[in-house]
Design a protein around this motif. Structure first.
Motif, mmCIF file in Angstrom:
data_model
loop_
_atom_site.group_PDB
_atom_site.id
_atom_site.type_symbol
_atom_site.label_atom_id
_atom_site.label_comp_id
_atom_site.label_asym_id
_atom_site.label_seq_id
_atom_site.Cartn_x
_atom_site.Cartn_y
_atom_site.Cartn_z
ATOM 1 N N ARG A 37 0.832 -1.200 0.000
ATOM 2 C CA ARG A 37 0.000 0.000 0.000
ATOM 3 C C ARG A 37 0.868 1.252 0.000
ATOM 4 N NH1 ARG A 37 -3.266 -2.548 4.968
ATOM 5 N NH2 ARG A 37 -4.199 -4.313 3.844
ATOM 6 N N ARG A 38 0.578 2.121 -0.924
ATOM 7 C CA ARG A 38 1.306 3.386 -1.029
ATOM 8 C C ARG A 38 0.568 4.477 -0.273
ATOM 9 N NH1 ARG A 38 2.213 4.311 -7.252
ATOM 10 N NH2 ARG A 38 3.487 6.036 -6.495
ATOM 11 N N LEU A 39 1.309 5.509 0.062
ATOM 12 C CA LEU A 39 0.731 6.648 0.752
ATOM 13 C C LEU A 39 0.332 7.674 -0.299
ATOM 14 C CD1 LEU A 39 0.255 7.450 3.701
ATOM 15 C CD2 LEU A 39 2.416 8.692 3.637
ATOM 16 N N HIS A 40 -0.946 8.013 -0.346
ATOM 17 C CA HIS A 40 -1.450 8.935 -1.365
ATOM 18 C C HIS A 40 -1.771 10.278 -0.716
ATOM 19 C CE1 HIS A 40 -1.626 5.748 -4.361
ATOM 20 N NE2 HIS A 40 -2.214 4.988 -3.456
ATOM 21 N N VAL A 41 -0.780 11.163 -0.677
ATOM 22 C CA VAL A 41 -0.975 12.521 -0.175
ATOM 23 C C VAL A 41 -0.274 13.479 -1.130
ATOM 24 C CG1 VAL A 41 -1.130 11.770 2.235
ATOM 25 C CG2 VAL A 41 1.081 12.440 1.299
ATOM 26 N N PRO A 42 -0.689 14.730 -1.173
ATOM 27 C CA PRO A 42 -0.064 15.700 -2.070
ATOM 28 C C PRO A 42 1.447 15.809 -1.839
ATOM 29 C CG PRO A 42 -2.087 16.594 -1.148
ATOM 30 C CD PRO A 42 -1.832 15.318 -0.427
ATOM 31 N N GLY A 43 2.189 15.853 -2.938
ATOM 32 C CA GLY A 43 3.626 16.078 -2.887
ATOM 33 C C GLY A 43 4.478 14.852 -2.708
ATOM 34 N N ILE A 44 3.871 13.682 -2.475
ATOM 35 C CA ILE A 44 4.684 12.517 -2.134
ATOM 36 C C ILE A 44 5.193 11.769 -3.361
ATOM 37 C CG2 ILE A 44 2.926 10.705 -1.961
ATOM 38 C CD1 ILE A 44 4.242 9.924 0.718
ATOM 39 N N GLU A 45 4.392 11.738 -4.420
ATOM 40 C CA GLU A 45 4.753 10.907 -5.567
ATOM 41 C C GLU A 45 6.091 11.285 -6.201
ATOM 42 O OE1 GLU A 45 2.800 9.358 -9.787
ATOM 43 O OE2 GLU A 45 1.569 10.409 -8.300
ATOM 44 N N PRO A 46 6.417 12.577 -6.420
ATOM 45 C CA PRO A 46 7.714 12.914 -7.029
ATOM 46 C C PRO A 46 8.917 12.539 -6.163
ATOM 47 C CG PRO A 46 6.186 14.770 -7.146
ATOM 48 C CD PRO A 46 5.597 13.778 -6.199
ATOM 49 N N LEU A 47 8.678 12.306 -4.869
ATOM 50 C CA LEU A 47 9.778 12.028 -3.943
ATOM 51 C C LEU A 47 9.982 10.541 -3.691
ATOM 52 C CD1 LEU A 47 9.010 14.814 -1.312
ATOM 53 C CD2 LEU A 47 10.584 14.921 -3.263
ATOM 54 N N GLU A 48 9.098 9.699 -4.239
ATOM 55 C CA GLU A 48 9.227 8.263 -4.026
ATOM 56 C C GLU A 48 10.495 7.740 -4.694
ATOM 57 O OE1 GLU A 48 5.494 6.801 -5.520
ATOM 58 O OE2 GLU A 48 4.588 6.818 -3.522
ATOM 59 N N GLY A 49 11.254 6.975 -3.935
ATOM 60 C CA GLY A 49 12.517 6.450 -4.431
ATOM 61 C C GLY A 49 13.691 7.350 -4.137
ATOM 62 N N ALA A 50 13.423 8.618 -3.828
ATOM 63 C CA ALA A 50 14.494 9.555 -3.479
ATOM 64 C C ALA A 50 14.582 9.708 -1.972
ATOM 65 C CB ALA A 50 14.252 10.901 -4.145
ATOM 66 N N SER A 51 13.501 10.203 -1.364
ATOM 67 C CA SER A 51 13.489 10.329 0.097
ATOM 68 C C SER A 51 12.197 9.818 0.716
ATOM 69 C CB SER A 51 13.731 11.793 0.503
ATOM 70 O OG SER A 51 12.916 12.672 -0.249
ATOM 71 N N VAL A 52 11.360 9.201 -0.092
ATOM 72 C CA VAL A 52 10.178 8.481 0.407
ATOM 73 C C VAL A 52 10.364 7.019 0.039
ATOM 74 C CG1 VAL A 52 7.684 8.174 0.247
ATOM 75 C CG2 VAL A 52 8.665 10.482 0.222
ATOM 76 N N HIS A 53 10.361 6.149 1.054
ATOM 77 C CA HIS A 53 10.723 4.741 0.841
ATOM 78 C C HIS A 53 9.647 3.813 1.399
ATOM 79 C CE1 HIS A 53 14.729 6.392 0.032
ATOM 80 N NE2 HIS A 53 14.654 7.016 1.198
ATOM 81 N N TYR A 54 9.583 2.626 0.804
ATOM 82 C CA TYR A 54 8.647 1.606 1.263
ATOM 83 C C TYR A 54 9.382 0.394 1.842
ATOM 84 C CZ TYR A 54 5.062 4.442 -0.904
ATOM 85 O OH TYR A 54 4.228 5.484 -1.223
ATOM 86 N N SER A 55 10.637 0.593 2.166
ATOM 87 C CA SER A 55 11.436 -0.391 2.884
ATOM 88 C C SER A 55 12.551 0.365 3.594
ATOM 89 C CB SER A 55 12.031 -1.436 1.930
ATOM 90 O OG SER A 55 12.943 -0.815 1.036
ATOM 91 N N ALA A 56 13.160 -0.283 4.583
ATOM 92 C CA ALA A 56 14.244 0.353 5.331
ATOM 93 C C ALA A 56 15.432 -0.594 5.358
ATOM 94 C CB ALA A 56 13.789 0.702 6.748
ATOM 95 N N THR A 57 16.393 -0.350 4.482
ATOM 96 C CA THR A 57 17.598 -1.160 4.425
ATOM 97 C C THR A 57 18.784 -0.334 4.910
ATOM 98 O OG1 THR A 57 18.253 -0.538 2.168
ATOM 99 C CG2 THR A 57 16.621 -2.312 2.404
ATOM 100 N N VAL A 58 19.928 -0.964 4.979
ATOM 101 C CA VAL A 58 21.129 -0.257 5.429
ATOM 102 C C VAL A 58 21.431 0.930 4.530
ATOM 103 C CG1 VAL A 58 23.629 -0.479 5.749
ATOM 104 C CG2 VAL A 58 22.106 -2.310 6.514
ATOM 105 N N TYR A 59 21.181 0.776 3.220
ATOM 106 C CA TYR A 59 21.470 1.865 2.280
ATOM 107 C C TYR A 59 20.687 3.115 2.652
ATOM 108 C CZ TYR A 59 21.506 4.665 -1.957
ATOM 109 O OH TYR A 59 21.626 5.715 -2.840
ATOM 110 N N GLU A 60 19.366 2.979 2.846
ATOM 111 C CA GLU A 60 18.563 4.155 3.198
ATOM 112 C C GLU A 60 18.946 4.688 4.571
ATOM 113 O OE1 GLU A 60 16.309 1.831 0.215
ATOM 114 O OE2 GLU A 60 16.818 1.279 2.276
ATOM 115 N N ALA A 61 19.186 3.787 5.506
ATOM 116 C CA ALA A 61 19.507 4.225 6.864
ATOM 117 C C ALA A 61 20.794 5.041 6.913
ATOM 118 C CB ALA A 61 19.621 3.009 7.783
#
Length: 270
Positions: A37-61
């Motif tokens: 399930r994705r989060l559908h709020v204004p402004g979030i879609e352009p940031l997905e994959g850059a600073s909005v993530h759907y997992s938390a791995t060592v790389y993002e952390a």
């Protein structure tokens, strides 16, 4: 081709597809995954994959060592992500829409989350907007108790709001858990009539469903870890179990070589 139905037929399994075609096989492996399930709020879609993530791995952390972050969700996955990220980020906000963590999170996780000095839990709280152009700068949240809106300065957002398995077409065909994920192993056997497995002369295999010879691997399976590495491992294991099943099941319909070849076909649905 989209699978539309699964049914037992003359010692085999028939898989019907949405275009009207059909295949039959001695064994079936279900690897149809889940839709996160994705989060559908204004402004979030352009940031997905850059600073909005759907997992938390060592790389993002590792990208969050000097910046506060926010996690959305109230289940075990969200709690585990919060504790993991708190080992890197100076501040982690856990945003929970409900009134408490007890409804969906295990007690041992709740205790750790509430005690961690870098974690702040905000209940009754929902994101209404993501702010930032090339990277997340802040989120706007609303407190549903008071109606108050405010900004939280965060540089990354991690979303753990659950998943929906691709199992609509399996309803009524085999045992599913209350969320629709495929039950396997002992849990699947417990949902079957005892005579089914007595006739097999064995217990349900680890990745086997409530239908002997039908296996599930990866995110579609109830209780799976929901990680790529574990899904790949379960895929390999499922083929091992397929061979075990075929080796210990008499091939119906004759003993000539062509009949044996046909009877050992397996279907992998992904």
């Amino acid at each position: 081709a989209e699978a539309a139905r699964l049914e037992r037929r003359d010692g085999h399994y028939a898989v019907g597809f949405a275009d009207g075609s059909e295949i039959t096989a001695r064994t079936v492996v279900l690897a149809t995954g889940a839709r996160y399930r994705r989060l559908h709020v204004p402004g979030i879609e352009p940031l997905e994959g850059a600073s909005v993530h759907y997992s938390a791995t060592v790389y993002e952390a590792q990208q969050c060592r000097t910046d506060p972050v926010a996690v959305v969700g109230g289940g075990n996955s969200a709690g585990q992500a919060v504790l993991f990220l708190a080992g890197y980020a100076p501040q982690v906000y856990l945003l929970v829409r409900g009134p408490s963590l007890e409804a969906h999170m295990s007690r041992y996780l709740i205790d750790q989350v509430e005690r961690h000095p870098r974690v702040r839990v905000l209940l009754h709280t929902e994101i209404t907007e993501a702010l930032g152009e090339k990277a997340l700068e802040a989120v706007t949240v609303v407190d549903h108790r008071t109606g108050e809106h405010r900004h939280l300065t965060v540089r990354a957002l991690f979303v753990f709001t659950g998943a929906d398995p691709h199992t609509e077409w399996l309803s009524g065909a085999l045992a599913l858990d209350p969320r629709g994920f495929v039950l396997t192993g002992a849990e699947a056997q417990a949902c079957s009539v005892p005579e089914l497995w007595q006739s097999q002369g064995r217990d349900c295999l680890t990745l086997e469903t409530s239908l002997p010879g039908v296996f599930a691997a990866g995110d579609v399976r109830s209780g799976s870890v929901k990680r790529v590495a574990s899904a790949v491992g379960e895929g390999a294991m499922s083929i091992h179990f397929v061979h075990r099943y075929l080796d210990h099941t008499a091939a119906p319909g004759g003993t000539d070589s062509s009949s044996r070849t046909r009877s050992k076909k397996s279907a992998w649905l992904a």
